[in-house]
Design a protein around this motif. Structure first.
Motif, PDB file in Angstrom:
ATOM      1  N   ARG A 156       0.789  -1.664   0.060  1.00 57.68           N
ATOM      2  CA  ARG A 156      -0.153   0.062  -0.282  1.00 57.68           C
ATOM      3  C   ARG A 156       0.649   1.679   0.406  1.00 57.68           C
ATOM      4  O   ARG A 156       0.509   2.524  -0.838  1.00 57.68           O
ATOM      5  N   LEU A 157       1.669   0.771   1.055  1.00 59.37           N
ATOM      6  CA  LEU A 157       2.996   2.849   0.395  1.00 59.37           C
ATOM      7  C   LEU A 157       3.483   2.745  -0.545  1.00 59.37           C
ATOM      8  O   LEU A 157       3.248   3.543  -1.035  1.00 59.37           O
ATOM      9  N   GLU A 158       3.892   1.684  -1.596  1.00 57.09           N
ATOM     10  CA  GLU A 158       4.724   1.943  -1.786  1.00 57.09           C
ATOM     11  C   GLU A 158       3.728   1.974  -3.119  1.00 57.09           C
ATOM     12  O   GLU A 158       3.897   3.202  -4.113  1.00 57.09           O
ATOM     13  N   LEU A 159       2.400   2.032  -3.503  1.00 60.29           N
ATOM     14  CA  LEU A 159       1.996   2.953  -4.420  1.00 60.29           C
ATOM     15  C   LEU A 159       1.063   4.240  -4.143  1.00 60.29           C
ATOM     16  O   LEU A 159       0.364   4.524  -4.780  1.00 60.29           O
ATOM     17  N   ASN A 160       1.338   4.200  -3.509  1.00 59.71           N
ATOM     18  CA  ASN A 160       0.617   5.170  -2.485  1.00 59.71           C
ATOM     19  C   ASN A 160       1.937   6.469  -2.408  1.00 59.71           C
ATOM     20  O   ASN A 160       1.487   7.695  -0.769  1.00 59.71           O
TER      21      ASN A 160
ATOM     22  N   ARG B 145      -2.716   0.361 -20.398  1.00 66.67           N
ATOM     23  CA  ARG B 145      -0.892   1.479 -20.512  1.00 66.67           C
ATOM     24  C   ARG B 145      -1.503   2.575 -18.794  1.00 66.67           C
ATOM     25  O   ARG B 145      -0.085   3.014 -19.795  1.00 66.67           O
ATOM     26  N   GLU B 146      -1.980   2.935 -18.514  1.00 66.59           N
ATOM     27  CA  GLU B 146      -2.041   4.403 -18.011  1.00 66.59           C
ATOM     28  C   GLU B 146      -2.343   4.502 -16.644  1.00 66.59           C
ATOM     29  O   GLU B 146      -1.837   4.773 -15.767  1.00 66.59           O
ATOM     30  N   LEU B 147      -3.091   3.123 -16.245  1.00 67.00           N
ATOM     31  CA  LEU B 147      -3.637   3.348 -15.245  1.00 67.00           C
ATOM     32  C   LEU B 147      -2.179   3.222 -13.509  1.00 67.00           C
ATOM     33  O   LEU B 147      -2.315   3.677 -13.070  1.00 67.00           O
ATOM     34  N   ARG B 148      -1.185   2.711 -13.705  1.00 60.86           N
ATOM     35  CA  ARG B 148      -0.133   3.224 -13.347  1.00 60.86           C
ATOM     36  C   ARG B 148       0.409   3.839 -13.155  1.00 60.86           C
ATOM     37  O   ARG B 148       0.963   4.351 -11.717  1.00 60.86           O
ATOM     38  N   ASP B 149       0.059   4.533 -13.628  1.00 58.98           N
ATOM     39  CA  ASP B 149       0.712   6.486 -13.167  1.00 58.98           C
ATOM     40  C   ASP B 149      -0.366   6.220 -11.924  1.00 58.98           C
ATOM     41  O   ASP B 149      -0.521   8.068 -11.923  1.00 58.98           O
TER      42      ASP B 149
ATOM     43  N   VAL C 244      -6.842  13.979  -7.240  1.00 58.64           N
ATOM     44  CA  VAL C 244      -6.463  14.073  -8.542  1.00 58.64           C
ATOM     45  C   VAL C 244      -6.424  13.657  -8.998  1.00 58.64           C
ATOM     46  O   VAL C 244      -6.258  13.889 -11.001  1.00 58.64           O
ATOM     47  N   HIS C 245      -6.020  12.068  -9.428  1.00 62.74           N
ATOM     48  CA  HIS C 245      -6.071  10.938 -10.181  1.00 62.74           C
ATOM     49  C   HIS C 245      -7.871  10.770 -10.565  1.00 62.74           C
ATOM     50  O   HIS C 245      -6.997   9.570 -11.387  1.00 62.74           O
ATOM     51  N   ILE C 246      -8.437  11.172 -10.155  1.00 68.54           N
ATOM     52  CA  ILE C 246     -10.045  10.877 -10.619  1.00 68.54           C
ATOM     53  C   ILE C 246     -10.042  11.462 -12.158  1.00 68.54           C
ATOM     54  O   ILE C 246      -8.936  12.184 -12.165  1.00 68.54           O
ATOM     55  N   PHE C 247     -10.273   9.834 -12.244  1.00 67.96           N
ATOM     56  CA  PHE C 247     -10.350  10.107 -13.636  1.00 67.96           C
ATOM     57  C   PHE C 247     -10.858  11.548 -14.651  1.00 67.96           C
ATOM     58  O   PHE C 247     -10.171  11.710 -15.611  1.00 67.96           O
ATOM     59  N   THR C 248     -12.124  12.457 -13.988  1.00 67.34           N
ATOM     60  CA  THR C 248     -12.247  13.274 -14.577  1.00 67.34           C
ATOM     61  C   THR C 248     -12.184  14.344 -13.220  1.00 67.34           C
ATOM     62  O   THR C 248     -13.273  14.066 -12.620  1.00 67.34           O
ATOM     63  N   PRO C 249     -12.007  15.437 -13.783  1.00 68.41           N
ATOM     64  CA  PRO C 249     -12.520  16.618 -12.925  1.00 68.41           C
ATOM     65  C   PRO C 249     -14.119  16.832 -12.193  1.00 68.41           C
ATOM     66  O   PRO C 249     -14.475  17.367 -11.647  1.00 68.41           O
TER      67      PRO C 249
ATOM     68  N   ALA D  68     -24.428  11.982   7.308  1.00 70.40           N
ATOM     69  CA  ALA D  68     -23.366  10.961   7.252  1.00 70.40           C
ATOM     70  C   ALA D  68     -22.118  11.847   8.081  1.00 70.40           C
ATOM     71  O   ALA D  68     -22.239  13.188   7.934  1.00 70.40           O
ATOM     72  N   ARG D  69     -21.485  10.947   8.491  1.00 69.41           N
ATOM     73  CA  ARG D  69     -20.422  11.552   8.963  1.00 69.41           C
ATOM     74  C   ARG D  69     -19.029  10.128   8.216  1.00 69.41           C
ATOM     75  O   ARG D  69     -19.053   9.208   8.093  1.00 69.41           O
ATOM     76  N   GLN D  70     -17.815  11.115   7.975  1.00 62.69           N
ATOM     77  CA  GLN D  70     -17.019  10.455   7.086  1.00 62.69           C
ATOM     78  C   GLN D  70     -15.358   9.295   7.806  1.00 62.69           C
ATOM     79  O   GLN D  70     -15.556  10.669   8.955  1.00 62.69           O
ATOM     80  N   TYR D  71     -14.995   8.890   7.728  1.00 65.38           N
ATOM     81  CA  TYR D  71     -13.941   8.416   8.119  1.00 65.38           C
ATOM     82  C   TYR D  71     -12.792   7.624   6.924  1.00 65.38           C
ATOM     83  O   TYR D  71     -13.172   7.184   6.182  1.00 65.38           O
ATOM     84  N   GLY D  72     -11.777   8.838   7.110  1.00 66.92           N
ATOM     85  CA  GLY D  72     -10.919   8.546   6.211  1.00 66.92           C
ATOM     86  C   GLY D  72     -11.314   9.608   4.983  1.00 66.92           C
ATOM     87  O   GLY D  72     -12.235  10.715   5.178  1.00 66.92           O
ATOM     88  N   GLU D  73     -10.221   9.697   4.267  1.00 68.12           N
ATOM     89  CA  GLU D  73     -10.027  10.781   3.134  1.00 68.12           C
ATOM     90  C   GLU D  73     -11.362  10.539   1.659  1.00 68.12           C
ATOM     91  O   GLU D  73     -11.318   8.977   1.631  1.00 68.12           O
ATOM     92  N   TYR D  74     -11.730  10.986   1.053  1.00 68.92           N
ATOM     93  CA  TYR D  74     -12.164  10.582  -0.420  1.00 68.92           C
ATOM     94  C   TYR D  74     -11.255  10.744  -0.805  1.00 68.92           C
ATOM     95  O   TYR D  74     -10.247  11.217  -1.150  1.00 68.92           O
ATOM     96  N   GLU D  75     -11.002   9.780  -1.357  1.00 69.47           N
ATOM     97  CA  GLU D  75      -9.186   8.904  -2.495  1.00 69.47           C
ATOM     98  C   GLU D  75     -10.023   8.862  -3.879  1.00 69.47           C
ATOM     99  O   GLU D  75     -10.523   7.920  -4.054  1.00 69.47           O
ATOM    100  N   ASN D  76      -8.969   8.371  -4.367  1.00 69.55           N
ATOM    101  CA  ASN D  76      -9.110   7.359  -5.512  1.00 69.55           C
ATOM    102  C   ASN D  76      -8.804   6.634  -5.561  1.00 69.55           C
ATOM    103  O   ASN D  76      -7.247   6.263  -4.686  1.00 69.55           O
ATOM    104  N   SER D  77      -9.215   5.863  -6.764  1.00 66.42           N
ATOM    105  CA  SER D  77      -8.801   3.986  -7.001  1.00 66.42           C
ATOM    106  C   SER D  77      -9.068   3.934  -8.203  1.00 66.42           C
ATOM    107  O   SER D  77     -10.087   3.817  -8.710  1.00 66.42           O
ATOM    108  N   ILE D  78      -7.626   4.234  -8.791  1.00 65.79           N
ATOM    109  CA  ILE D  78      -7.318   4.071 -10.059  1.00 65.79           C
ATOM    110  C   ILE D  78      -7.922   4.443 -11.285  1.00 65.79           C
ATOM    111  O   ILE D  78      -8.978   4.588 -11.949  1.00 65.79           O
TER     112      ILE D  78
END
Length: 304
Positions: A23-27, A195-199, A206-211, A267-277
């Motif tokens: 996880r740390l290596e990916l993030n 071919r792009e997702l590993r970036d 910021v990595h979410i597919f579109t703004p 709702a109460r939020q746990y953690g941040e809003y995050e990207n996954s590929i």
């Protein structure tokens, strides 16, 4: 009379069950907060003794001609994902089910103009949208029952709301049940091409597919925190443009059980809003308001 005592819209991404070093290596050397958020949610909610059953509304399990609810006395085995066996491989699971609740849910299908079957086949597959969350929230709590309901790929918004209504009635008809609901799935859900997702594996939004997808997710998170389920439901046509996971059917089933547009739970939020590929992921938990999910005292079961 049974009751729904809590509910959550939770992320189940494969990253959460990878070894910490991976996880740390990916993030970029940082822990993803989807992990720490689940750990805190377990401490705050799932380690309490004020519930007995968890019902997972699983966005990865797609049926075709009916809704299916698991009805085994117990589910146990080793789970390897067909989607990502490198990261989710031979994961042990073992938890009791709730056949009485499953059959009660199915018994309300006709009342709501839908089709629900309770299945107790020991060989029925399980999916990581259930297993990954159980590993964080259920493992080590052997007395808590877990039940899963899949989405129906031929169903639409109304069909999944009807399932939720039947779910609420089935819970109410099961004496003494205190149930937590989990809508297991993402918000916007477009992956980067191979071919792009590993970036784009880091969790930074910021990595979410579109703004535009990111903005749509943030808008709905804000509405959930305000208790404005009505706004979420009334704008589904707009949100579908950003391809929410499983067409957001996991949430729609939960909403149907909690009163739909009348639901006022914040709702109460746990953690941040995050990207996954490319996809938008968040953990949101809804406690039942003191005066009920819709701001009123519990009523008799729904009718069509």
């Amino acid at each position: 009379m049974g009751e729904i005592v809590g509910a959550g819209l939770l992320a189940h991404v494969p990253t959460v069950v990878l070894p910490e070093a991976d996880r740390l290596e990916l993030n970029e050397g940082k822990e993803i907060t989807l992990v720490t958020g689940l750990e805190q949610l377990r401490r705050d909610v799932f380690e309490r003794d004020d519930y007995d059953t968890v019902v997972v509304l699983d966005s990865h399990w797609a049926t075709t001609v009916e809704f299916v609810v698991t009805a085994q006395e117990r589910r146990a085995g080793l789970f390897t994902s067909e989607e990502l066996p490198r990261g989710m491989c031979r994961m042990p699971f073992d938890y009791p089910g709730d056949p009485e609740l499953a059959h009660n849910i199915a018994s309300f299908a006709d009342r709501h103009g839908t089709w629900i079957t309770a299945i107790d086949d020991a060989y029925l597959p399980v999916y990581y949208a259930t297993i990954n969350l159980w590993k964080f929230l259920g493992e080590g709590l052997p007395d808590k029952r877990w039940v899963t309901i899949g989405v129906c790929q031929t169903g639409d918004m109304e069909d999944h709301l009807r399932l939720g209504r039947a779910l609420a009635d089935g819970i109410a008809a099961t004496p003494g049940r205190r149930v937590l609901l989990i809508a297991s799935g993402a918000l916007s859900h477009t992956f980067w091409p191979l071919r792009e997702l590993r970036d784009h594996e880091a969790s930074d939004p910021v990595h979410i597919f579109t703004p535009e997808a990111r903005a749509a997710d943030h808008e709905r998170i804000a509405w959930f925190k305000e208790g404005r389920h009505d706004k979420v439901l009334d704008t589904m046509d707009e949100f579908w443009k950003f391809k929410p996971e499983a067409r957001f059917f996991h949430y729609l089933m939960m909403a149907g059980a909690l009163g739909e547009q009348a639901c006022v739970a914040r709702a109460r939020q746990y953690g941040e809003y995050e990207n996954s590929i490319g996809t938008g992921q968040v953990h949101l938990w809804f406690d039942r308001p003191a005066d009920g999910w819709t701001g009123t005292a519990p009523t008799t079961p729904h009718s069509l």
